[in-house]
Design a protein around this motif. Structure first.
Motif, PDB file in Angstrom:
ATOM      1  N   UNK A   7      35.547  24.106  58.468  1.00 55.36           N
ATOM      2  CA  UNK A   7      35.378  24.965  59.639  1.00 55.36           C
ATOM      3  C   UNK A   7      35.414  24.214  60.972  1.00 55.36           C
ATOM      4  N   UNK A   8      34.937  22.978  61.010  1.00 56.59           N
ATOM      5  CA  UNK A   8      35.009  22.220  62.261  1.00 56.59           C
ATOM      6  C   UNK A   8      36.451  21.870  62.612  1.00 56.59           C
ATOM      7  N   UNK A   9      37.267  21.614  61.605  1.00 54.87           N
ATOM      8  CA  UNK A   9      38.688  21.387  61.837  1.00 54.87           C
ATOM      9  C   UNK A   9      39.312  22.658  62.404  1.00 54.87           C
ATOM     10  N   UNK A  10      38.926  23.791  61.850  1.00 53.64           N
ATOM     11  CA  UNK A  10      39.438  25.073  62.328  1.00 53.64           C
ATOM     12  C   UNK A  10      39.043  25.316  63.783  1.00 53.64           C
ATOM     13  N   UNK A  11      37.835  24.931  64.160  1.00 55.95           N
ATOM     14  CA  UNK A  11      37.433  25.089  65.560  1.00 55.95           C
ATOM     15  C   UNK A  11      38.326  24.276  66.485  1.00 55.95           C
ATOM     16  N   UNK A  36      43.720  28.872  61.719  1.00 56.95           N
ATOM     17  CA  UNK A  36      42.279  28.960  61.954  1.00 56.95           C
ATOM     18  C   UNK A  36      41.697  30.174  61.242  1.00 56.95           C
ATOM     19  N   UNK A  37      42.374  31.305  61.374  1.00 57.54           N
ATOM     20  CA  UNK A  37      41.898  32.519  60.705  1.00 57.54           C
ATOM     21  C   UNK A  37      41.891  32.358  59.196  1.00 57.54           C
ATOM     22  N   UNK A  38      42.917  31.736  58.658  1.00 55.96           N
ATOM     23  CA  UNK A  38      42.977  31.509  57.213  1.00 55.96           C
ATOM     24  C   UNK A  38      41.773  30.687  56.744  1.00 55.96           C
ATOM     25  N   UNK A  53      35.358  35.841  66.568  1.00 52.36           N
ATOM     26  CA  UNK A  53      35.738  35.255  67.855  1.00 52.36           C
ATOM     27  C   UNK A  53      37.209  34.845  67.841  1.00 52.36           C
ATOM     28  N   UNK A  54      37.659  34.246  66.751  1.00 57.95           N
ATOM     29  CA  UNK A  54      39.057  33.822  66.667  1.00 57.95           C
ATOM     30  C   UNK A  54      39.989  35.029  66.631  1.00 57.95           C
TER      31      UNK A  54
END
Length: 91
Positions: A7-11, A36-38, A53-54
């Motif tokens: 999740x931090x990578x996605x952020x 990110x959504x995936x 939020x995304x």
């Protein structure tokens, strides 16, 4: 180091996507939002605040691309095209 699905990578991907969107580089922002959504949908779920939020960020980006007349430059990804269709119907 955290991994591609963390999740931090996605952020970080979301932040870069927002930057590209603010710069009007919508075709570059789109795949980052989708990735990110995936990650968030798989790791955090649909109702998690970060996921929501995304979604909002992505929709805003697509709305801006439409306003700039650049929505035709976006991919044929089903999620993107579905949102664009919904946005067109509400305008």
């Amino acid at each position: 180091q955290l991994g591609a699905d963390h999740p931090d990578t996605a952020l970080s991907l979301n932040n870069l996507a927002e930057l590209y969107g603010a710069m009007g580089r919508y075709p570059e922002a789109e795949p980052l939002f989708l990735r990110t959504l995936e990650i968030f949908l798989n790791r955090l779920g649909e109702n998690h605040p970060n996921t929501q939020k995304v979604w909002g960020n992505f929709i805003y980006c697509l709305r801006e691309a439409m306003s700039a007349g650049q929505d035709s430059q976006l991919s044929q990804h089903p999620t993107t095209q579905s949102i664009l269709q919904q946005l067109r119907e509400t305008e």
